[in-house]
Design an enzyme around this catalytic site. Structure first.
Site, mmCIF file in Angstrom:
data_model
loop_
_atom_site.group_PDB
_atom_site.id
_atom_site.type_symbol
_atom_site.label_atom_id
_atom_site.label_comp_id
_atom_site.label_asym_id
_atom_site.label_seq_id
_atom_site.Cartn_x
_atom_site.Cartn_y
_atom_site.Cartn_z
ATOM 1 N N ASP A 98 33.276 -32.746 -20.838
ATOM 2 C CA ASP A 98 34.715 -32.663 -21.093
ATOM 3 C C ASP A 98 35.465 -32.599 -19.758
ATOM 4 O O ASP A 98 34.896 -32.225 -18.734
ATOM 5 C CB ASP A 98 35.047 -31.370 -21.868
ATOM 6 C CG ASP A 98 34.678 -31.464 -23.347
ATOM 7 O OD1 ASP A 98 34.507 -32.575 -23.865
ATOM 8 O OD2 ASP A 98 34.571 -30.393 -23.981
ATOM 9 N N ARG A 110 35.473 -41.037 -22.451
ATOM 10 C CA ARG A 110 36.426 -40.671 -23.496
ATOM 11 C C ARG A 110 37.807 -40.699 -22.845
ATOM 12 O O ARG A 110 38.018 -40.054 -21.816
ATOM 13 C CB ARG A 110 36.146 -39.262 -24.011
ATOM 14 C CG ARG A 110 37.214 -38.760 -25.000
ATOM 15 C CD ARG A 110 37.124 -37.252 -25.225
ATOM 16 N NE ARG A 110 35.882 -36.848 -25.833
ATOM 17 C CZ ARG A 110 35.315 -35.644 -25.636
ATOM 18 N NH1 ARG A 110 35.873 -34.768 -24.843
ATOM 19 N NH2 ARG A 110 34.190 -35.352 -26.238
HETATM 20 C C1 LIG Z 1 37.739 -35.867 -29.493
HETATM 21 C C2 LIG Z 1 38.734 -35.311 -28.518
HETATM 22 C C3 LIG Z 1 38.281 -34.751 -27.345
HETATM 23 C C4 LIG Z 1 39.193 -34.253 -26.411
HETATM 24 N N1 LIG Z 1 38.740 -33.819 -25.191
HETATM 25 C C5 LIG Z 1 39.624 -33.453 -24.245
HETATM 26 C C6 LIG Z 1 39.210 -33.136 -22.918
HETATM 27 O O1 LIG Z 1 38.020 -33.200 -22.566
HETATM 28 N N2 LIG Z 1 40.162 -32.779 -22.021
HETATM 29 C C7 LIG Z 1 41.493 -32.730 -22.350
HETATM 30 O O2 LIG Z 1 42.325 -32.415 -21.488
HETATM 31 N N3 LIG Z 1 41.898 -33.005 -23.599
HETATM 32 C C8 LIG Z 1 41.014 -33.363 -24.550
HETATM 33 N N4 LIG Z 1 41.462 -33.688 -25.806
HETATM 34 C C9 LIG Z 1 42.840 -33.389 -26.200
HETATM 35 C C10 LIG Z 1 43.785 -34.526 -25.881
HETATM 36 O O3 LIG Z 1 43.934 -34.620 -24.493
HETATM 37 C C11 LIG Z 1 45.175 -34.301 -26.508
HETATM 38 O O4 LIG Z 1 45.740 -33.134 -26.029
HETATM 39 C C12 LIG Z 1 45.172 -34.211 -28.028
HETATM 40 O O5 LIG Z 1 44.262 -35.115 -28.574
HETATM 41 C C13 LIG Z 1 46.563 -34.535 -28.567
HETATM 42 O O6 LIG Z 1 46.930 -35.834 -28.206
HETATM 43 P P1 LIG Z 1 47.099 -37.038 -29.264
HETATM 44 O O7 LIG Z 1 46.676 -38.290 -28.584
HETATM 45 O O8 LIG Z 1 46.364 -36.709 -30.497
HETATM 46 O O9 LIG Z 1 48.629 -37.178 -29.467
HETATM 47 P P2 LIG Z 1 49.760 -36.140 -29.933
HETATM 48 O O10 LIG Z 1 51.025 -36.909 -29.898
HETATM 49 O O11 LIG Z 1 49.672 -34.898 -29.127
HETATM 50 O O12 LIG Z 1 49.330 -35.818 -31.393
HETATM 51 C C14 LIG Z 1 49.549 -36.680 -32.472
HETATM 52 C C15 LIG Z 1 49.591 -35.820 -33.722
HETATM 53 O O13 LIG Z 1 48.285 -35.266 -33.958
HETATM 54 C C16 LIG Z 1 48.373 -33.908 -34.356
HETATM 55 N N5 LIG Z 1 47.644 -33.078 -33.377
HETATM 56 C C17 LIG Z 1 47.250 -33.455 -32.144
HETATM 57 N N6 LIG Z 1 46.511 -32.489 -31.553
HETATM 58 C C18 LIG Z 1 46.429 -31.474 -32.451
HETATM 59 C C19 LIG Z 1 45.797 -30.199 -32.450
HETATM 60 N N7 LIG Z 1 45.093 -29.763 -31.411
HETATM 61 N N8 LIG Z 1 45.917 -29.443 -33.548
HETATM 62 C C20 LIG Z 1 46.630 -29.867 -34.627
HETATM 63 N N9 LIG Z 1 47.250 -31.053 -34.672
HETATM 64 C C21 LIG Z 1 47.161 -31.854 -33.614
HETATM 65 C C22 LIG Z 1 49.831 -33.567 -34.457
HETATM 66 O O14 LIG Z 1 50.215 -33.784 -35.790
HETATM 67 C C23 LIG Z 1 50.494 -34.590 -33.583
HETATM 68 O O15 LIG Z 1 51.786 -34.875 -34.012
HETATM 69 C C24 LIG Z 1 40.569 -34.247 -26.719
HETATM 70 C C25 LIG Z 1 41.016 -34.813 -27.909
HETATM 71 C C26 LIG Z 1 40.131 -35.360 -28.797
HETATM 72 C C27 LIG Z 1 40.644 -36.012 -30.035
#
Ligand SMILES: Cc1cc2nc3c(=O)[nH]c(=O)nc-3n(C[C@H](O)[C@H](O)[C@H](O)COP(=O)(O)OP(=O)(O)OC[C@H]3O[C@@H](n4cnc5c(N)ncnc54)[C@H](O)[C@@H]3O)c2cc1C
Length: 300
Positions: free
Chosen positions: A125, A175
């Protein structure tokens, strides 16, 4: 952060542990490996693979890293024994990155060696920007010796495209996500659309360079733009996968699976669920609303 979000951050220490547990249930598999495996089985029924993450971040003492390594080794054995479709995701600081990078490397090599014997895969990560260079340096070293290691790049970081240029030749497995930590504007994009454009530019650059990409998002716009890209590049199914967090956007997840794409769900479990949950609750205003409602209903 919204006013509600700020209020929740301020109130968080007052929220009873039981309520935090109730609100986090969809997002965390539970405390034990059995809980994690049970969730993976349920996801398997929905044609989703998984990546198991043992909750916990930066450790304060070298000895604590050993506990993580042993738990991850047990997790790898259990994935194999139970025949479930899952790899593992680890946070480098939990394996000692900030305490002793050499120890962290040794710890990761142990995990990667056993994972390779079992035909499994380890994702590093990406944490906050103070660890980016050290994580990528370590990844590069490990990639020289292991095919079964992947890393994460964050679209909000301005450096990410040049990191891709430096890594591309290694045929990396990356990722791509937006990034979850709060970073200063000098190094991170703040505009939502700019972050999305950066995300897509990264995904396209990696895919065009024959790198395997985990498209990690719940953002419908990014999912739709990724569908278009996959079609335009005529990509085969083994060139990429979509990834989502456990419990988030299950409707969109089903749509992606139904459209025939590979989906992997990030499944966190472990004794440190409380610290993880409170951090997530603080970060996500949408969940913050649930905290408020649960708090109010618990008082009535
Ligand atoms: C499989 C996976 C691994 C990840 N690994 C890392 C990592 O190693 N390092 C890192 O910095 N970030 C990591 N992230 C988090 C990522 O960086 C984002 O902060 C997160 O995915 C929200 O971004 P989004 O693209 O979904 O868009 P957004 O615009 O933030 O979200 C779209 C919609 O999804 C929903 N949503 C998003 N996140 C959440 C949540 N946590 N809880 C509830 N609802 C939510 C909300 O409804 C939001 O409106 C990871 C995410 C995923 C999916």
């Amino acid at each position: 952060m919204s006013m509600l979000g700020r209020a929740v951050v301020a109130l968080m220490p007052l929220v009873p542990r039981q309520i935090v547990g109730r609100i986090s249930r969809p997002y965390i598999a539970g405390e034990t490996l059995d809980d994690g495996i049970a969730r993976i089985r349920a996801l398997g029924d929905q044609q989703c693979m998984a990546s198991l993450d043992i909750l916990g971040e930066e450790v304060a003492h070298v000895e604590e890293t050993e506990a993580f390594v042993l738990q991850y080794l047990e997790t790898l054995e259990r994935i194999e024994a139970d025949g479930v479709a899952s790899n593992i995701s680890i946070k480098p600081t939990a394996l000692g990155l900030n305490l002793d990078p050499t120890l962290c490397e040794k710890n990761l090599r142990r995990l990667l060696t056993r994972a390779r014997e079992l035909g499994n895969f380890v994702r590093m990560d990406m944490e906050d920007s103070s660890t980016t260079s050290a994580t990528l340096d370590l990844y590069r070293k490990l990639r020289d010796d292991f095919d079964n290691v992947g890393v994460v790049l964050q679209a909000y970081l301005k450096r990410s495209l040049s990191d891709i240029e430096a890594l591309k030749a290694l045929k990396v497995n990356v990722r791509v996500c937006k990034g979850i930590y709060i970073e200063p504007p000098e190094i991170a994009f703040k505009d939502r659309q700019r972050i999305r454009d950066s995300f897509m530019e990264m995904v396209e650059t990696l895919l065009a360079g024959d790198c395997y990409v985990g498209i990690a998002t719940h953002d419908r716009q990014l999912v739709e733009r990724s569908f278009e890209l996959i079609e335009r590049l005529r990509l085969k199914k083994d060139a990429y996968e979509f990834q989502m967090l456990l419990g988030v956007s299950p409707g969109l997840r089903r749509e992606i699976v139904k459209a025939g794409h590979t989906m992997r769900v990030y499944v966190p479990y472990g004794a440190q669920w409380y610290a993880y949950s409170t951090r997530r609750l603080k970060e996500n205003p949408a969940i913050a609303g649930h905290v408020f409602r649960a708090l109010l209903s618990s008082k009535s």
